[in-house]
Design a protein around this motif. Structure first.
Motif, PDB file in Angstrom:
ATOM      1  N   ILE A 185       0.852  -1.186   0.000  1.00  0.00           N
ATOM      2  CA  ILE A 185       0.000   0.000   0.000  1.00  0.00           C
ATOM      3  C   ILE A 185       0.888   1.236   0.000  1.00  0.00           C
ATOM      4  N   THR A 225      -1.739   6.075   3.275  1.00  0.00           N
ATOM      5  CA  THR A 225      -3.066   5.826   2.711  1.00  0.00           C
ATOM      6  C   THR A 225      -3.421   4.362   2.946  1.00  0.00           C
ATOM      7  N   SER A 226      -4.630   3.985   2.508  1.00  0.00           N
ATOM      8  CA  SER A 226      -5.047   2.578   2.493  1.00  0.00           C
ATOM      9  C   SER A 226      -5.208   2.098   1.062  1.00  0.00           C
ATOM     10  N   ASP A 227      -4.495   2.728   0.141  1.00  0.00           N
ATOM     11  CA  ASP A 227      -4.619   2.420  -1.280  1.00  0.00           C
ATOM     12  C   ASP A 227      -3.652   1.303  -1.666  1.00  0.00           C
ATOM     13  N   ARG A 228      -4.191   0.253  -2.274  1.00  0.00           N
ATOM     14  CA  ARG A 228      -3.356  -0.854  -2.737  1.00  0.00           C
ATOM     15  C   ARG A 228      -2.457  -0.426  -3.898  1.00  0.00           C
TER      16      ARG A 228
END
Length: 385
Positions: free
Chosen positions: A35, A39-42
Motif C-alpha cells: 500500500i 493511505t489505504s490504497d493498494r
C-alpha cells in the motif's frame, strides 16, 4: 480437499495407473499487501507495454525468445506439440535406491492419488511393492509446458513424488566455493568431533521445531491492531571465537554429557516416584500432575538428595564452560524444569532478558535454562511452553 495440480497416467512396464498430483506442502509465511504510505490504497503490479505505457490483457501476451534486436515468438500450443504423448504421462524407466539420490537434487514434493476408487487396487500394489523393495521409480513427466525428472516412492501409506533438478542444474561445489580445506583433520580432533556429534544425537521429530519468527510477526500485527505494546525481539547474541579448537571440542563434549546425565537422573527418579504414587492414585492420572504433586510434597529421601547434589557438583566442576555456584539452586531448578525444558533457546533467551540475567548472550540453551531456574524468575515460562 486440496486441488490437484496435475492429472495423467503413471506407467510402469505394461501397467498404467490414472493419478492426480497434489502439492505436499503449504507456506505458513505471513503475507502482506503493498500500500502507499499514509493511505489505504493498494499498489498493484500491472503488465504494460513499455513503448505505449498501456496495460496489456493476459490473453494478448505470448512468449518471446530474445535474439538480438528481434524476438522469436513461441505459442503455448507449439510447446505442447513438441512433447507428443508425454504431457499426460509419468513414464517410469527404472527403480533406484532413494538413498542414492543426493538431497541437493530434490525440488518440490507432491502427493500422488488414484483418480478414482476403481484404480485403488493397482495403486495399493505399487505402493506395497515400492515399500518392500525400498526403491524409488525414476521417471520423466511434463507439467506446465516444462519437462521434469521425478522420483516416486512409498511414504506414510501413500505414494510421494519429488521433482528433481537435472544434472546440469546442480553446481559443482568445488568450482563454486572458495577456501575449502586442503588437509585432512587431525585424528584426535576428528575423534572428539565425532564424539560430540554422537553425544548430541537426537530422534528426528519435525513437531519439535517452530517458526518463532512468523509467530512474532503475527504477535506484532495483533499488537498494532489492538493498540497493545509492540513485543521486542531478542538481541543478536555476541559471537565468540574459540582460541583452541581441541579445547572447545572437549568442553562441548563435557557439557553435553553433563546435561544428559542430569536429565537422565532426573527422569529415572521421577519414574520411580511415579510408580510409587500410582499405587495410591488413580491409574489415569497424568505424569505431569504426578510430578507437580510430588514437587509440592517435597523432594523425598534427604540422603538420596545429598548424593544427587554431590554428583551434580562433580559434573559442574568438570564443565569447562559452565557457570559457578549452581549446586545450591537445584531445588528451584527442579521446580521450574518442567516448563523450561519445553522452551527453545530463543524463548529462554527472551525470558533471561526479562529477568535481567547478565552474560546471557554468551550462554547456550542449557546454561540459559540453569540460570533461569537458579534465579527463581521463571515468569512467562508456562505461557511460552
Amino acid at each position: 480437499m486440496a486441488h490437484a495440480v496435475w492429472s495423467g497416467s503413471l506407467s510402469f512396464g505394461l501397467v498404467s495407473l490414472p493419478v492426480s498430483l497434489v502439492t505436499a506442502t503449504e507456506s505458513h509465511t505471513v503475507h502482506f499487501h503493498q500500500i502507499e504510505r499514509g493511505t489505504s490504497d493498494r499498489v498493484r503490479i500491472r503488465r504494460v507495454n513499455e513503448s505505449t505505457g498501456e496495460e496489456v490483457p493476459y490473453d494478448r501476451i505470448v512468449k518471446g525468445y530474445p535474439t538480438g534486436d528481434e524476438y522469436v515468438i513461441v505459442e503455448p500450443e507449439e510447446l505442447d506439440e513438441i512433447t507428443p504423448g508425454r504431457s499426460r504421462t509419468i513414464d517410469i524407466t527404472g527403480f533406484a535406491c532413494l538413498e542414492d539420490i543426493e538431497p541437493v537434487y530434490f525440488d518440490t514434493t507432491y502427493f500422488v492419488a488414484p483418480r478414482d476408487k476403481s484404480h485403488a487396487k493397482v495403486y495399493g500394489l505399487l505402493h506395497a511393492a515400492l515399500d518392500r523393495a525400498g526403491r524409488a521409480g525414476i521417471a520423466t513427466m511434463t507439467m506446465r509446458q516444462k519437462e521434469y525428472l521425478v522420483a516416486l516412492h512409498a511414504q506414510g501409506g501413500v505414494l510421494v513424488l519429488h521433482t528433481l533438478h537435472w544434472a546440469d542444474e546442480v553446481r559443482d561445489p568445488h568450482r563454486t566455493l572458495d577456501n575449502l580445506p586442503a588437509d585432512r583433520p587431525a585424528a584426535q580432533e576428528l575423534r572428539t568431533a565425532v564424539q560430540l556429534i554422537e553425544a548430541m544425537a537426537i530422534d528426528w521429530d519435525p513437531h519439535d521445531y517452530r517458526d518463532i519468527t512468523q509467530e512474532r510477526v503475527r504477535e506484532l500485527i495483533e499488537a498494532k491492531r489492538s493498540g497493545a505494546t509492540v513485543p521486542q525481539g531478542a538481541p543478536e547474541p555476541e559471537s565468540t571465537e574459540p582460541v583452541d579448537l581441541m579445547e572447545a571440542l572437549r568442553a562441548s563434549v563435557d557439557r553435553v554429557h553433563g546435561t544428559k546425565s542430569a536429565d537422565k537422573g532426573k527422569q529415572s527418579k521421577q519414574g520411580k516416584r511415579s510408580k510409587q504414587s500410582g499405587r495410591s492414585k488413580q491409574s489415569g492420572q497424568s505424569d505431569r500432575s504426578q510430578r507437580n504433586q510430588q514437587s509440592r510434597r517435597g523432594q523425598g529421601d534427604q540422603r538420596a538428595q545429598q548424593d544427587k547434589r554431590s554428583k551434580q557438583d562433580e559434573r559442574d566442576g568438570q564443565d569447562r564452560v559452565g557457570a559457578k555456584g549452581r549446586g545450591g539452586k537445584r531445588g528451584s531448578e527442579a521446580a521450574a524444569g518442567d516448563d523450561l525444558d519445553r522452551l527453545s533457546k530463543a524463548e529462554l533467551y527472551e525470558l533471561a532478558g526479562r529477568a535481567g540475567i547478565s552474560g546471557r548472550s554468551r550462554m547456550n540453551r542449557s546454561e540459559l535454562r540453569r540460570a533461569l531456574a537458579g534465579s527463581g524468575d521463571t515468569r512467562g515460562a508456562k505461557k511460552a511452553s
